[in-house]
Scaffold this active site. Structure first.
Site, PDB file in Angstrom:
ATOM      1  N   GLU A  45      37.478  -0.403  85.896  1.00  0.00           N
ATOM      2  CA  GLU A  45      36.198  -0.077  86.542  1.00  0.00           C
ATOM      3  C   GLU A  45      35.803  -1.034  87.658  1.00  0.00           C
ATOM      4  OE1 GLU A  45      33.368   0.277  83.321  1.00  0.00           O
ATOM      5  OE2 GLU A  45      34.327   2.097  82.558  1.00  0.00           O
ATOM      6  N   ASN A  78      42.444   1.340  85.546  1.00  0.00           N
ATOM      7  CA  ASN A  78      41.721   2.365  84.785  1.00  0.00           C
ATOM      8  C   ASN A  78      40.290   2.484  85.301  1.00  0.00           C
ATOM      9  OD1 ASN A  78      41.759   4.067  82.300  1.00  0.00           O
ATOM     10  ND2 ASN A  78      40.232   2.620  81.518  1.00  0.00           N
ATOM     11  N   HIS A 126      35.687  10.939  81.470  1.00  0.00           N
ATOM     12  CA  HIS A 126      34.457  11.194  80.709  1.00  0.00           C
ATOM     13  C   HIS A 126      33.688  12.270  81.475  1.00  0.00           C
ATOM     14  CE1 HIS A 126      35.042   7.828  78.030  1.00  0.00           C
ATOM     15  NE2 HIS A 126      35.199   7.003  79.047  1.00  0.00           N
ATOM     16  N   GLU A 160      40.553   8.261  78.399  1.00  0.00           N
ATOM     17  CA  GLU A 160      39.335   8.197  77.573  1.00  0.00           C
ATOM     18  C   GLU A 160      38.641   9.551  77.547  1.00  0.00           C
ATOM     19  OE1 GLU A 160      36.840   4.865  78.696  1.00  0.00           O
ATOM     20  OE2 GLU A 160      38.567   3.575  79.058  1.00  0.00           O
ATOM     21  N   ASP A 191      36.665  12.713  77.074  1.00  0.00           N
ATOM     22  CA  ASP A 191      35.642  13.399  76.271  1.00  0.00           C
ATOM     23  C   ASP A 191      34.878  14.321  77.213  1.00  0.00           C
ATOM     24  OD1 ASP A 191      34.034  11.409  77.512  1.00  0.00           O
ATOM     25  OD2 ASP A 191      33.616  10.370  75.635  1.00  0.00           O
TER      26      ASP A 191
HETATM   27  C1  XIL Z   1      32.707   2.011  75.213  1.00  0.00           C
HETATM   28  C2  XIL Z   1      32.800   2.105  73.705  1.00  0.00           C
HETATM   29  O1  XIL Z   1      33.157   3.422  73.356  1.00  0.00           O
HETATM   30  C3  XIL Z   1      31.475   1.734  73.065  1.00  0.00           C
HETATM   31  O2  XIL Z   1      31.621   1.623  71.657  1.00  0.00           O
HETATM   32  C4  XIL Z   1      30.978   0.398  73.631  1.00  0.00           C
HETATM   33  O3  XIL Z   1      29.673   0.155  73.134  1.00  0.00           O
HETATM   34  C5  XIL Z   1      30.947   0.416  75.135  1.00  0.00           C
HETATM   35  O4  XIL Z   1      32.243   0.746  75.618  1.00  0.00           O
HETATM   36  N1  XIL Z   1      34.747   2.989  79.756  1.00  0.00           N
HETATM   37  C6  XIL Z   1      35.622   2.178  79.066  1.00  0.00           C
HETATM   38  C7  XIL Z   1      35.465   1.997  77.612  1.00  0.00           C
HETATM   39  O5  XIL Z   1      36.596   1.688  79.649  1.00  0.00           O
HETATM   40  O6  XIL Z   1      35.864   0.721  77.192  1.00  0.00           O
HETATM   41  C8  XIL Z   1      34.043   2.261  77.180  1.00  0.00           C
HETATM   42  O7  XIL Z   1      33.992   2.198  75.765  1.00  0.00           O
HETATM   43  C9  XIL Z   1      33.583   3.610  77.707  1.00  0.00           C
HETATM   44  C10 XIL Z   1      33.599   3.648  79.197  1.00  0.00           C
END
Ligand code: XIL
Length: 297
Positions: free
Chosen positions: A127, A168, A205, A234, A236
């Protein structure tokens, strides 16, 4: 095939999930996770605050819980994450300049040494781009100098030559967005100058503010054409539309270098955005999205 992992393996891919150490004692959780997935990402346990709570003092207790569960069950592990503006321990938040730069290097070396030879891919940098303008995110790491990302990758390559090294990020799924183009240009620059990078992680996401777009396949194939693997890291989807889950799966399958998909949790109740019911399981039940992914694989 009757599980996500086995179905993905038919084309040489993997299907993974995020795992929380705190849930490994719940049989209802581990039985689904163990049956369905063959790649594991620690949801929080390998992050900077977890692994180096005090400067120079590493703690792998919870990271190892996730890692050992994965390996004992025959799964590979994605490492997440080594350099990030978020979930930094307090000591790191208070550093700047060359001291912070060295702390980042020491952190990468310390964590990667512990898991050396045992990680499929590391999210080396997470990020690092701004959400709107296509440039770098303003962070304490960015303030150490624009070369911090390539320094992180060069450090990581030396620390564990066996691991694939990934950049990422989120909101780099839509090919038309400035952020996507910013990351694309960085990866192209790294490849042209020999900075060691092997993969791009598309967090994926998806929600109403950053919805799935059919140009996702163009994003995947464009990154792949730079000579890197692409992984959906990741996934969802707010509401878990079966159609959208199938589209994402088909987009990955359409690109040879898209070699795996990870969903960000096992069941809706495990999700960081549980109110969005964005995952493939609800309680012990397979949702329609589960079936659509399985059929697409
Ligand atoms: C999130 C986790 O799912 C949560 O439990 C935590 O509180 C915050 O982080 N991007 C990422 C992940 O790279 O590490 C994040 O995970 C979600 C967004």
């Amino acid at each position: 095939e009757s599980t996500l992992g086995a179905a993905a393996a038919q084309s040489g891919r993997y299907f993974g999930t995020a795992i929380s150490a705190g849930k490994l004692g719940e049989a209802a959780y581990t039985s689904i996770a163990n049956a369905e997935f063959n790649m594991v990402t620690a949801e929080n346990e390998m992050k900077i605050d977890a692994t180096e709570p005090n400067r120079g003092q590493f703690n792998f207790t919870n990271g190892d819980r996730v890692f050992n569960w994965a390996r004992q069950n025959g799964k590979r592990v994605r490492g997440h994450t080594l350099a990030w503006h978020s979930q930094q321990p307090g000591w790191m938040q208070s550093l700047s300049g060359s001291t912070l730069r060295q702390a980042m290097i020491d952190h990468i070396n310390g964590v990667m040494a512990h898991y050396r030879g045992n990680i499929y891919a590391w999210d080396v940098v997470n990020e690092a781009f701004d959400d709107s303008n296509g440039g770098r995110r303003q962070s304490n790491l960015q303030a150490t100098g624009n070369d911090w990302i390539e320094v992180a990758f060069r450090t990581a390559r030396a620390a564990d030559p066996a691991a694939k090294l990934c950049y990422n990020d989120y909101n780099i799924d839509n090919w038309t967005w400035a952020k996507t183009q910013g990351v694309y240009n960085m990866v192209r620059d790294f490849k042209s100058r020999g900075v060691p990078i092997d993969c791009v992680g598309l967090q994926a996401h998806f929600n109403s503010g950053s919805p799935y777009n059919s140009n996702f396949r163009t994003t995947i194939s464009s990154f792949a054409a730079l000579g890197v693997d692409v992984q959906i890291t990741e996934l969802d989807i707010q509401g878990a539309s079966a159609q959208t889950y199938a589209a994402v799966t088909n987009d990955c399958l359409a690109v040879p270098r898209c070699n795996g998909i990870t969903v960000w949790g096992v069941r809706d109740q495990d999700s960081w955005r549980s109110g969005d019911t964005p995952l493939l399981f609800s309680g012990s039940s397979k949702k329609p999205a589960y079936t659509s992914v399985l059929n697409a694989l």
